[in-house]
Design a protein around this motif. Structure first.
Motif, PDB file in Angstrom:
ATOM      1  N   ARG A  18       0.843  -1.205   0.000  1.00  0.00           N
ATOM      2  CA  ARG A  18       0.000   0.000   0.000  1.00  0.00           C
ATOM      3  C   ARG A  18       0.881   1.259   0.000  1.00  0.00           C
ATOM      4  O   ARG A  18       0.502   2.276  -0.569  1.00  0.00           O
ATOM      5  N   HIS A  21       1.873   1.686  -3.585  1.00  0.00           N
ATOM      6  CA  HIS A  21       0.724   2.304  -4.273  1.00  0.00           C
ATOM      7  C   HIS A  21       0.688   3.813  -4.000  1.00  0.00           C
ATOM      8  O   HIS A  21       0.494   4.622  -4.907  1.00  0.00           O
ATOM      9  N   ASP A  51      -4.512   7.428   1.611  1.00  0.00           N
ATOM     10  CA  ASP A  51      -4.918   6.128   2.182  1.00  0.00           C
ATOM     11  C   ASP A  51      -4.435   5.951   3.624  1.00  0.00           C
ATOM     12  O   ASP A  51      -4.332   4.807   4.109  1.00  0.00           O
ATOM     13  N   LYS A  54      -6.410   3.532   5.777  1.00  0.00           N
ATOM     14  CA  LYS A  54      -6.873   2.319   5.092  1.00  0.00           C
ATOM     15  C   LYS A  54      -6.807   1.061   5.967  1.00  0.00           C
ATOM     16  O   LYS A  54      -7.596   0.136   5.792  1.00  0.00           O
ATOM     17  N   ASN A  78     -20.912   0.505   2.200  1.00  0.00           N
ATOM     18  CA  ASN A  78     -19.774  -0.415   2.131  1.00  0.00           C
ATOM     19  C   ASN A  78     -18.614   0.134   2.983  1.00  0.00           C
ATOM     20  O   ASN A  78     -18.212   1.285   2.827  1.00  0.00           O
ATOM     21  N   LEU A  81     -15.552   2.292   1.936  1.00  0.00           N
ATOM     22  CA  LEU A  81     -15.590   3.752   1.783  1.00  0.00           C
ATOM     23  C   LEU A  81     -15.054   4.497   2.995  1.00  0.00           C
ATOM     24  O   LEU A  81     -14.701   5.671   2.897  1.00  0.00           O
ATOM     25  N   HIS A  83     -12.399   4.571   4.917  1.00  0.00           N
ATOM     26  CA  HIS A  83     -11.039   5.085   5.141  1.00  0.00           C
ATOM     27  C   HIS A  83     -10.826   6.477   4.551  1.00  0.00           C
ATOM     28  O   HIS A  83      -9.878   7.162   4.949  1.00  0.00           O
ATOM     29  N   HIS A 109     -11.770  10.929  -1.917  1.00  0.00           N
ATOM     30  CA  HIS A 109     -10.972  10.223  -2.931  1.00  0.00           C
ATOM     31  C   HIS A 109     -11.576   8.884  -3.342  1.00  0.00           C
ATOM     32  O   HIS A 109     -11.259   8.359  -4.402  1.00  0.00           O
ATOM     33  N   THR A 110     -12.454   8.319  -2.519  1.00  0.00           N
ATOM     34  CA  THR A 110     -13.052   7.018  -2.869  1.00  0.00           C
ATOM     35  C   THR A 110     -14.413   7.181  -3.540  1.00  0.00           C
ATOM     36  O   THR A 110     -14.677   6.550  -4.561  1.00  0.00           O
ATOM     37  N   LEU A 164     -18.986  -2.057  -9.658  1.00  0.00           N
ATOM     38  CA  LEU A 164     -19.724  -2.356  -8.428  1.00  0.00           C
ATOM     39  C   LEU A 164     -21.072  -2.995  -8.753  1.00  0.00           C
ATOM     40  O   LEU A 164     -21.492  -3.950  -8.102  1.00  0.00           O
ATOM     41  N   GLN A 169     -22.905  -4.857  -5.790  1.00  0.00           N
ATOM     42  CA  GLN A 169     -22.576  -4.128  -4.568  1.00  0.00           C
ATOM     43  C   GLN A 169     -23.369  -2.831  -4.515  1.00  0.00           C
ATOM     44  O   GLN A 169     -23.840  -2.332  -5.546  1.00  0.00           O
ATOM     45  N   ILE A 171     -23.911   1.190  -4.148  1.00  0.00           N
ATOM     46  CA  ILE A 171     -23.187   2.362  -4.650  1.00  0.00           C
ATOM     47  C   ILE A 171     -23.579   3.556  -3.801  1.00  0.00           C
ATOM     48  O   ILE A 171     -24.764   3.852  -3.622  1.00  0.00           O
ATOM     49  N   TYR A 172     -22.564   4.219  -3.268  1.00  0.00           N
ATOM     50  CA  TYR A 172     -22.810   5.342  -2.360  1.00  0.00           C
ATOM     51  C   TYR A 172     -23.367   6.520  -3.159  1.00  0.00           C
ATOM     52  O   TYR A 172     -22.881   6.806  -4.263  1.00  0.00           O
TER      53      TYR A 172
HETATM   54  O1  DGI Z   1      -8.046   2.691  -1.324  1.00  0.00           O
HETATM   55  P1  DGI Z   1      -7.770   2.237  -2.742  1.00  0.00           P
HETATM   56  O2  DGI Z   1      -7.845   0.743  -2.886  1.00  0.00           O
HETATM   57  O3  DGI Z   1      -6.478   2.783  -3.287  1.00  0.00           O
HETATM   58  O4  DGI Z   1      -8.915   2.820  -3.703  1.00  0.00           O
HETATM   59  P2  DGI Z   1     -10.289   3.570  -3.362  1.00  0.00           P
HETATM   60  O5  DGI Z   1     -10.186   4.304  -2.092  1.00  0.00           O
HETATM   61  O6  DGI Z   1     -10.633   4.367  -4.564  1.00  0.00           O
HETATM   62  O7  DGI Z   1     -11.399   2.432  -3.311  1.00  0.00           O
HETATM   63  C1  DGI Z   1     -11.520   1.501  -2.274  1.00  0.00           C
HETATM   64  C2  DGI Z   1     -12.674   0.555  -2.575  1.00  0.00           C
HETATM   65  O8  DGI Z   1     -13.917   1.242  -2.480  1.00  0.00           O
HETATM   66  C3  DGI Z   1     -12.644  -0.071  -3.955  1.00  0.00           C
HETATM   67  O9  DGI Z   1     -12.602  -1.476  -3.784  1.00  0.00           O
HETATM   68  C4  DGI Z   1     -13.942   0.283  -4.615  1.00  0.00           C
HETATM   69  C5  DGI Z   1     -14.789   0.748  -3.476  1.00  0.00           C
HETATM   70  N1  DGI Z   1     -15.721   1.813  -3.837  1.00  0.00           N
HETATM   71  C6  DGI Z   1     -15.450   2.954  -4.492  1.00  0.00           C
HETATM   72  N2  DGI Z   1     -16.571   3.691  -4.651  1.00  0.00           N
HETATM   73  C7  DGI Z   1     -17.572   2.987  -4.084  1.00  0.00           C
HETATM   74  C8  DGI Z   1     -17.018   1.802  -3.554  1.00  0.00           C
HETATM   75  N3  DGI Z   1     -17.730   0.885  -2.926  1.00  0.00           N
HETATM   76  C9  DGI Z   1     -19.038   1.107  -2.797  1.00  0.00           C
HETATM   77  N4  DGI Z   1     -19.772   0.182  -2.210  1.00  0.00           N
HETATM   78  N5  DGI Z   1     -19.654   2.224  -3.273  1.00  0.00           N
HETATM   79  C10 DGI Z   1     -18.982   3.194  -3.929  1.00  0.00           C
HETATM   80  O10 DGI Z   1     -19.566   4.185  -4.353  1.00  0.00           O
END
Ligand code: DGI
Ligand code: FE
Ligand code: FE
Ligand code: FE
Length: 187
Positions: A18, A21, A51, A54, A78, A81, A83, A109-110, A164, A169, A171-172
């Protein structure tokens, strides 16, 4: 805040893969910031810390969501999200970062969100296209990233939603809000 100290702090929080990354996100964020006229120092710090949270235990993150007034709907979303918004809280508290632009780039960022700032877009995209990423569709987003920040972020968000959904899954809502905002305003 100097970057060497920031990297040391982050290195203590993350396993080796990580951390690697994170270094990739730093490289991509600096390149994107330079290309699109975003503050390169802020992009670098936001990337270093993005992160940070994380690998915190879920029960600790849940407590922070409750205690620090983060959106309550995160609790039923989920946990992947968590972290990002929790990271913004902890980077302020433990690393002393007070810059709201940097903190919001970490926070979103997520999920992304509607009305993303240019720095938020840079960090969202850098996280998606950093050199260590190899999932389907990433090269197309890398090519878009060379031409248009908005088109690249929109594609990355669309790909994430599609991925997703393919796994059934949740979606937020902020992720849909981000997508709709780009779709509504594309030129
Ligand atoms: O932390 P990273 O792995 O570098 O990447 P990230 O923070 O962009 O995403 C972490 C996880 O969150 C990734 O497996 C996909 C998921 N994710 C991203 N957007 C959404 C999501 N999960 C859900 N349920 N809803 C979202 O909108
Ligand atoms: Fe430059
Ligand atoms: Fe992340
Ligand atoms: Fe990341």
């Amino acid at each position: 805040m100097d970057k060497t100290k920031a990297l040391e702090l982050v290195k203590q929080q993350l396993p080796e893969k990580r951390y690697i990354h994170t270094l990739g996100v730093v490289q991509s964020a600096k390149e994107l910031a330079h290309r699109y006229g975003v503050d390169e120092d802020k992009a670098e710090l936001a990337a270093i810390y993005h992160d940070y949270a994380k690998y915190r235990p879920l029960d600790e993150m849940e407590q922070i969501i409750k205690d620090d007034g983060l959106p309550a709907d995160l609790l039923t979303a989920n946990t992947e999200l968590w972290h990002a918004p929790v990271g913004a809280v902890l980077v302020r508290r433990e690393a002393g970062v007070e810059d709201e632009e940097i903190l919001s780039a970490i926070r979103y960022h997520t999920s992304g969100r509607a009305q993303m700032t240019e720095l938020e877009k840079v960090i969202y995209l850098a996280d998606y296209i950093e050199p260590g990423r190899s999932f389907p569709g990433v090269d197309e987003v890398r090519e878009l990233a060379a031409r248009s920040l908005d088109e690249a972020v929109m594609k990355a968000i669309a790909n994430t939603i599609a991925f997703l959904m393919s796994k059934q899954q949740t979606i937020y809502p902020d992720t849909f809000h981000a997508y709709n905002d780009f779709a509504m305003h594309k030129g």
